[in-house]
Structure formats: structure tokens, C-alpha cells
Design an enzyme around this catalytic site. Structure first.
Site, PDB file in Angstrom:
ATOM      1  N   ASP A  13     -40.209  27.729  -4.467  1.00 14.88           N
ATOM      2  CA  ASP A  13     -39.255  28.675  -3.888  1.00 14.88           C
ATOM      3  C   ASP A  13     -39.973  29.989  -3.611  1.00 14.88           C
ATOM      4  OD1 ASP A  13     -37.176  30.394  -3.300  1.00 14.88           O
ATOM      5  OD2 ASP A  13     -36.536  30.580  -5.398  1.00 14.88           O
ATOM      6  N   ASP A  17     -34.525  32.669  -4.387  1.00 15.76           N
ATOM      7  CA  ASP A  17     -33.089  32.387  -4.540  1.00 15.76           C
ATOM      8  C   ASP A  17     -32.825  31.156  -5.395  1.00 15.76           C
ATOM      9  OD1 ASP A  17     -33.918  30.380  -2.865  1.00 15.76           O
ATOM     10  OD2 ASP A  17     -32.475  30.798  -1.268  1.00 15.76           O
ATOM     11  N   ASP A  21     -38.157  26.074  -0.594  1.00 14.32           N
ATOM     12  CA  ASP A  21     -38.149  26.349   0.847  1.00 14.32           C
ATOM     13  C   ASP A  21     -39.496  25.985   1.475  1.00 14.32           C
ATOM     14  OD1 ASP A  21     -39.782  28.621   0.177  1.00 14.32           O
ATOM     15  OD2 ASP A  21     -37.935  29.729  -0.282  1.00 14.32           O
ATOM     16  N   ASP A  90     -37.985  13.473   7.421  1.00 16.10           N
ATOM     17  CA  ASP A  90     -36.948  12.498   7.111  1.00 16.10           C
ATOM     18  C   ASP A  90     -35.925  12.514   8.246  1.00 16.10           C
ATOM     19  OD1 ASP A  90     -35.252  10.894   5.335  1.00 16.10           O
ATOM     20  OD2 ASP A  90     -36.269  11.925   3.694  1.00 16.10           O
ATOM     21  N   ASP A 191     -34.089   7.009   6.895  1.00 10.80           N
ATOM     22  CA  ASP A 191     -33.175   6.799   5.777  1.00 10.80           C
ATOM     23  C   ASP A 191     -32.307   5.547   5.991  1.00 10.80           C
ATOM     24  OD1 ASP A 191     -32.098   8.023   3.313  1.00 10.80           O
ATOM     25  OD2 ASP A 191     -30.246   8.164   4.466  1.00 10.80           O
ATOM     26  N   GLU A 256     -36.986   3.354   5.246  1.00 13.02           N
ATOM     27  CA  GLU A 256     -36.453   3.104   3.910  1.00 13.02           C
ATOM     28  C   GLU A 256     -35.608   1.846   4.065  1.00 13.02           C
ATOM     29  OE1 GLU A 256     -33.714   4.841   0.306  1.00 13.02           O
ATOM     30  OE2 GLU A 256     -33.006   4.732   2.340  1.00 13.02           O
ATOM     31  N   HIS A 314     -37.032  10.296  -4.899  1.00 14.67           N
ATOM     32  CA  HIS A 314     -36.028  11.274  -5.364  1.00 14.67           C
ATOM     33  C   HIS A 314     -34.704  10.610  -5.736  1.00 14.67           C
ATOM     34  CE1 HIS A 314     -35.219  10.249  -1.277  1.00 14.67           C
ATOM     35  NE2 HIS A 314     -34.009  10.760  -1.384  1.00 14.67           N
ATOM     36  N   ASP A 315     -34.667   9.285  -5.791  1.00 14.12           N
ATOM     37  CA  ASP A 315     -33.394   8.587  -5.991  1.00 14.12           C
ATOM     38  C   ASP A 315     -33.250   7.905  -7.346  1.00 14.12           C
ATOM     39  OD1 ASP A 315     -32.220   9.272  -3.606  1.00 14.12           O
ATOM     40  OD2 ASP A 315     -32.917   7.493  -2.535  1.00 14.12           O
TER      41      ASP A 315
HETATM   42  O1  TEU Z   1     -30.994   6.328  -0.208  1.00  9.67           O
HETATM   43  C1  TEU Z   1     -30.436   5.084   0.114  1.00  9.67           C
HETATM   44  C2  TEU Z   1     -29.947   4.435  -1.081  1.00  9.67           C
HETATM   45  O2  TEU Z   1     -29.066   4.897  -1.772  1.00  9.67           O
HETATM   46  C3  TEU Z   1     -30.616   3.207  -1.383  1.00  9.67           C
HETATM   47  O3  TEU Z   1     -31.324   3.373  -2.539  1.00  9.67           O
HETATM   48  C4  TEU Z   1     -29.596   2.117  -1.431  1.00  9.67           C
HETATM   49  O4  TEU Z   1     -29.054   1.995  -2.718  1.00  9.67           O
HETATM   50  C5  TEU Z   1     -30.196   0.811  -1.074  1.00  9.67           C
HETATM   51  O5  TEU Z   1     -30.917   1.073   0.073  1.00  9.67           O
HETATM   52  C6  TEU Z   1     -29.135  -0.251  -0.828  1.00  9.67           C
HETATM   53  O6  TEU Z   1     -28.496  -0.031   0.399  1.00  9.67           O
HETATM   54  C7  TEU Z   1     -31.118   7.229   0.819  1.00  9.67           C
HETATM   55  C8  TEU Z   1     -31.654   8.530   0.295  1.00  9.67           C
HETATM   56  O7  TEU Z   1     -32.937   8.318  -0.221  1.00  9.67           O
HETATM   57  C9  TEU Z   1     -30.679   9.085  -0.696  1.00  9.67           C
HETATM   58  O8  TEU Z   1     -31.149  10.263  -1.297  1.00  9.67           O
HETATM   59  C10 TEU Z   1     -29.378   9.353   0.016  1.00  9.67           C
HETATM   60  O9  TEU Z   1     -28.405   9.756  -0.901  1.00  9.67           O
HETATM   61  C11 TEU Z   1     -28.875   8.115   0.741  1.00  9.67           C
HETATM   62  O10 TEU Z   1     -29.893   7.469   1.486  1.00  9.67           O
HETATM   63  C12 TEU Z   1     -27.804   8.484   1.729  1.00  9.67           C
HETATM   64  O11 TEU Z   1     -28.358   9.177   2.807  1.00  9.67           O
END
Ligand code: TEU
Length: 523
Positions: A13, A17, A21, A90, A191, A256, A314-315
């Protein structure tokens, strides 16, 4: 190439804040270059109400003021390029924010944008049009009282799904890709790319097991076979179109993709479609090495060069925590990362993985991820999204604000970049050495895969050119017998301060438990 994922909200950051960023990332780019990564992928930084932390985009061609300005982006991209780093941004094509002007227009049944989203009449009983459920809980449909129709959302109600069967939607995204290519980006992370097309008739999904009370949203999601909402064959047509759109810029298309079978995965990364795609299951799994080995073999058979291998993003929970925590977790995570680095394809690490970070503990009141806040704190993705620990100053050097946007206990000195840089035996050097090994020994990735096999259920061997990888993910020592004499050139146990016992060329080598060793043969 090796990629490094930056979670924009939590990397650095510069404005004070409490929110990460672009200018902050620019100041810290030397860290990524020092590690030896070739690509930096930024999570979404576009204008967004932030209900899903940027994955609810309200303008695809701008920078959210909380993350800076377009000028900041240009400076970031210029510096990245001058350090030899390619820039991947992304793109969120499955859904927009409900605040996006497209959706606002679409709410009017007579608007030309009505068909940009998925609107359906209620079922005969007035309920949702089918039994689809959203990833974050509840039905995948919300009723719009004004028009009497439901809109489809595979994630939050505030993330309405676009209708990818509409030509204008497809054109709009061609323009978005071109916009960012013109801004100098080198590629796109796409995504939930496996979710774009839905079955045109919207049938119910088959039920695998009845959802039970108390289950988290993700568990409920997997009570259904996602036969009609995910992984539809015609997704590939969209990828081919994107391929054409970015071809003049030679930009990378990195999906993804969530599909569990190698042959399905292979279709998405076939010639003229996506260049590569993430293999996601290892970023959710606990320590299940036999399953991991099976999945790797399946993918090596069907798409040996197109997998983007990851252990975290990040998930979800960080691998060190999923794999038993402490030194054991660090050792296991690095054994897998070492194996993945020798599989071909495009490995990525997520910020903080190079420090061997475990999950953060988040106070119940501070939970921020909708997957957690809508599920009584279950399945929180916040645990991996806390500030990057740079040093031992206030909030580990992430911000000068009194509080970070996602507060967490400070990390101890040995889990900070500064602390690890002072100790050559720390994880940061192990990760760096592994990444640099791919530069000094490009045959690790640039020779075709000859063979990948399981020597035991938890022991993987890969042969490519003069490289042999033996990943002993079992709890026991393993005696590897190679078909030709080879010298160990890297062992993942360096992360525990151990070296290989015998650096001589030979056909028989002892591999300690939970250790991956890369060998080079004489010819
Ligand atoms: O994640 C997609 C997501 O949730 C997958 O892990 C999903 O469970 C799997 O593909 C089955 O469909 C992406 C992003 O990385 C996440 O941060 C977002 O919250 C999500 O998409 C929605 O945009």
C-alpha cells in the site's frame, strides 16, 4: 516461464489507506524479479463495489481509484517490462458486477441489453427456473420483482452471469482484450472460463447426494453434478474467438479452468484455443500425495505442456497449513512445487508462498470474504489474503495506515521477506534457487516429456531428455533406480537445510521421505 501471482489488495500500500495499490506493487517489483519469475499476474484492480473483492467488475477498462490510476498502471507495466517481467491481468468474463451499466440497462425488459444477461421465467411453482446453486450459497437465481423474471448468477446475486450466446457480449470482450493489449499487457488470466456457456435449455443438474443442514456452500455446490452449468463443449468456441482477438498481440490466454479429467482439460488448451490453464485441485486438497500423483499423470498424458501448475492462489487455505503446518508443511509444499517445476507447462506461485507462509488467523468480526461471511465463517478465503509481510515494522511494512483492510496478527520476523533475506537457509532462497535452476538448466522444461509414471502410488518419476525427477511424496525413504547414471542437481529438502547425501553420478539414489530430487544424466 514461471509466474508470480500478486493479490493487489494485499501486496503493498503506497497511499497509506490500508488497501494495496498499483504504485505499491511497482515499488516492490524488484522482489519478484529477484526471485527469478518471468510473469507477474495481477488479481483484478478494476472499478468494483468489492462484494467479491474485485471479481465483481463495474468497468473493465479502468483502474479502481482505491488501487490508483491508469497512469499508475502504465508505470507498473513499464517497470515490469524493464525488469524482464511479462504482465498478465485478470479478466472476469463470466459475470459482471450488478452495478455495471450493462446490467443496469439489462434490468429493463425492453432494453437492447436485456439479452446480455441470462433472464428466465420462474418455474411453474413460481420458484427459480431450475435447481442450480451458486458457488457462495443459495440458488443460482434471484427474482427481479419488477420484471417477474429471474437472473442467473453462479456466484453472488451481485455477480449476474453474462449471456455468452449473445454476439454483442462476445464483441464487447474482444474490445476489452484489445484495450489492455494496447495498454501493454502480455496476457490474460481468465476467471472461471469453464462456466461461460450454459446448456441452452437450462435443465436441472443431477443430484449426487442431498445437501445436509450445516453444510458450507462449497460442499453443497459439490452435492450436484454440474452437467449443465459448467464445462459445456461450446466453451471452446469462445476460446478460439479470443485466440483470434489477441493473436495480433501474441498475448497469453491462461484459463482458470475447473475440470477434473485430463481429456476434458486438453480440449480447452487445444491448438487455437487457450495457451494454458490452471490445474486447480492441488490448491484445495489436504496432504493426499497418491491422489496428487494420479492427477499429475492424467494431465501429463493429455496436456503435457499446457498446464499451469499451482499449489495455491487467492481462493483457499495455504499449502503449508493444508499439509500439516510448521516445518513439515513447508517441506511437503516445497517437495510438490519442486516436482511441478519439472513437469513442463507454466508453474505459478502465489505471493507469500516463497516465504513458506501458513494461513493467517482472522477474527470472526474481521471476516471479509463473501464465501465466509455468508457461511458462518466456513470455507474462508481470507486466510491467504492478508498483507504480504515485508519486514517487522508496523503491519509488516505493508501499510502506514493504522489498520489494513483485512487485519491479521503480524507475522514474526522469520516469516518476513526482510527476515528471510538475512538467512540463506530460509525458504525464500530455496524457492529462488529452484526458479533459477530452470534458467541454468532449461532442459528441465524445454525438452519434451518422455515418460511420467508412478513407481509407487506416492512416488512420481518424470523423464525428459537428460533430466529425471523423482518425487518421493511418501512418508518413507525411497530407493530410486534410474535406467542410466545421473547426478542430483536439486533436492527439495534444501528447504529443511538438508543436501543430497551423494552427489556422485549413479543409477541408485536414496530419496528421503517427502522429498523431490531432480537429476541430470550424462547424455
Ligand atoms: O474462482 C472461481 C471459483 O470459485 C472456483 O474455484 C470454482 O469453485 C471452481 O472453478 C468450480 O466452478 C474465481 C476467482 O478466483 C474467485 O476469487 C472469485 O470469487 C470467483 O472466480 C468469482 O469470480
Amino acid at each position: 516461464m514461471v509466474g508470480y501471482q500478486v493479490y493487489v489488495l494485499s501486496f503493498a500500500d503506497s497511499s497509506g489507506d490500508g488497501i494495496g495499490d498499483l504504485a505499491g506493487i511497482t515499488q516492490r517489483l524488484e522482489h519478484i524479479a529477484w526471485l527469478g519469475a518471468d510473469i507477474v499476474w495481477l488479481n483484478p484492480f478494476y472499478p468494483s463495489p468489492g462484494r467479491d473483492h474485485g471479481y465483481d467488475v463495474s468497468d473493465y477498462c479502468a483502474v479502481d481509484p482505491k488501487h490508483g490510476s491508469m497512469e499508475d498502471f502504465r508505470e507498473f507495466a513499464d517497470k515490469a517490462h524493464s525488469l524482464g517481467l511479462a504482465v498478465v491481468v485478470d479478466v472476469v468474463p463470466n459475470h459482471t458486477s450488478s452495478d455495471h451499466p450493462w446490467f443496469q440497462e439489462s434490468r429493463d425488459p425492453n432494453s437492447p441489453k436485456r439479452d446480455w444477461y441470462i433472464w428466465r421465467d420462474p418455474a411453474p411453482d413460481g420458484g427459480p427456473p431450475n435447481n442450480w446453486v451458486a458457488h457462495f450459497g443459495g440458488p443460482a437465481w434471484t427474482l427481479d420483482e419488477a420484471s417477474g423474471q429471474y437472473w442467473c448468477h453462479l456466484f453472488l446475486p451481485e455477480q449476474p452471469d453474462l449471456n455468452w450466446r449473445n454476439e454483442e457480449v462476445q464483441q464487447a470482450f474482444d474490445d476489452i482484450f484489445r484495450f489492455w493489449c494496447e495498454m501493454g499487457v502480455d496476457g490474460f488470466r481468465l476467471d472461471v472460463a469453464h462456466a461461460l456457456m450454459k446448456h441452452p435449455d437450462f435443465p436441472d443438474n443431477p443430484v449426487i447426494s442431498e445437501p445436509q443442514p450445516g453444510m458450507g456452500a462449497r460442499d453443497i455446490f459439490w452435492c450436484y453434478e454440474h452437467r449443465h452449468d459448467l464445462d459445456q463443449d461450446d466453451n471452446v468456441q469462445i476460446f478460439r474467438r479470443w485466440h483470434e482477438a489477441v493473436a495480433p498481440y501474441n498475448a497469453l490466454l491462461l484459463g482458470e479452468i475447473f475440470v477434473t479429467e485430463g481429456h476434458r482439460f486438453a480440449r480447452y488448451v487445444s491448438e487455437g484455443a487457450l495457451d494454458a490453464a490452471f490445474h486447480l485441485p492441488p490448491m484445495w486438497a489436504n496432504w493426499q500425495p497418491a491422489q496428487l500423483v494420479r492427477e499429475i499423470l492424467d494431465l501429463c498424458e493429455h496436456a503435457p505442456e499446457e498446464v499451469s501448475w499451482i499449489l495455491s492462489n487467492h481462493d483457499g487455505s495455504r499449502p503449508v497449513s493444508r499439509f500439516g503446518g510448521g516445518e513439515r508443511g513447508v517441506r511437503r509444499a516445497f517437495a510438490v512445487t519442486t516436482a511441478m517445476s519439472a513437469l513442463g507447462g507454466l508453474p505459478f506461485i502465489f505471493q507469500g508462498e516463497e516465504l513458506g507462509l501458513p494461513d493467517s488467523e482472522i477474527a470472526a468480526d474481521d471476516l471479509s470474504d463473501p464465501q465466509a461471511t455468508r457461511n458462518e465463517g466456513k470455507e474462508s478465503r481470507d486466510v491467504c489474503r492478508t498483507p504480504m509481510p515485508w519486514d517487522s515494522s508496523h503491519i509488516n511494512g505493508f501499510t502506514t495506515a493504522p489498520k489494513a483492510w483485512l487485519p491479521a496478527p503480524p507475522r514474526p520476523p522469520e516469516l518476513t521477506v526482510e527476515g528471510q533475506m538475512a538467512n540463506p537457509d530460509s525458504p525464500i532462497f530455496a524457492y529462488r534457487n529452484l526458479i533459477h535452476l530452470r534458467k541454468t538448466h532449461p532442459e528441465i522444461w524445454n525438452t519434451p516429456l518422455d515418460k511420467a509414471e508412478a513407481l509407487e502410488p506416492e512416488v512420481l518419476q518424470v523423464s525428459r531428455g537428460n533430466i529425471r525427477l523423482v518425487a518421493n511424496l511418501s512418508p518413507n525413504p525411497f530407493t530410486a533406480t534410474l535406467n542410466t547414471p545421473a547426478t542430483p542437481i536439486f533436492t527439495s529438502s534444501c528447504i529443511a537445510g538438508e543436501d543430497v547425501e551423494n552427489k556422485q553420478a549413479g543409477t541408485t539414489h536414496q530419496i528421503p521421505p517427502e522429498t523431490s530430487v531432480i537429476f541430470q544424466t550424462a547424455t
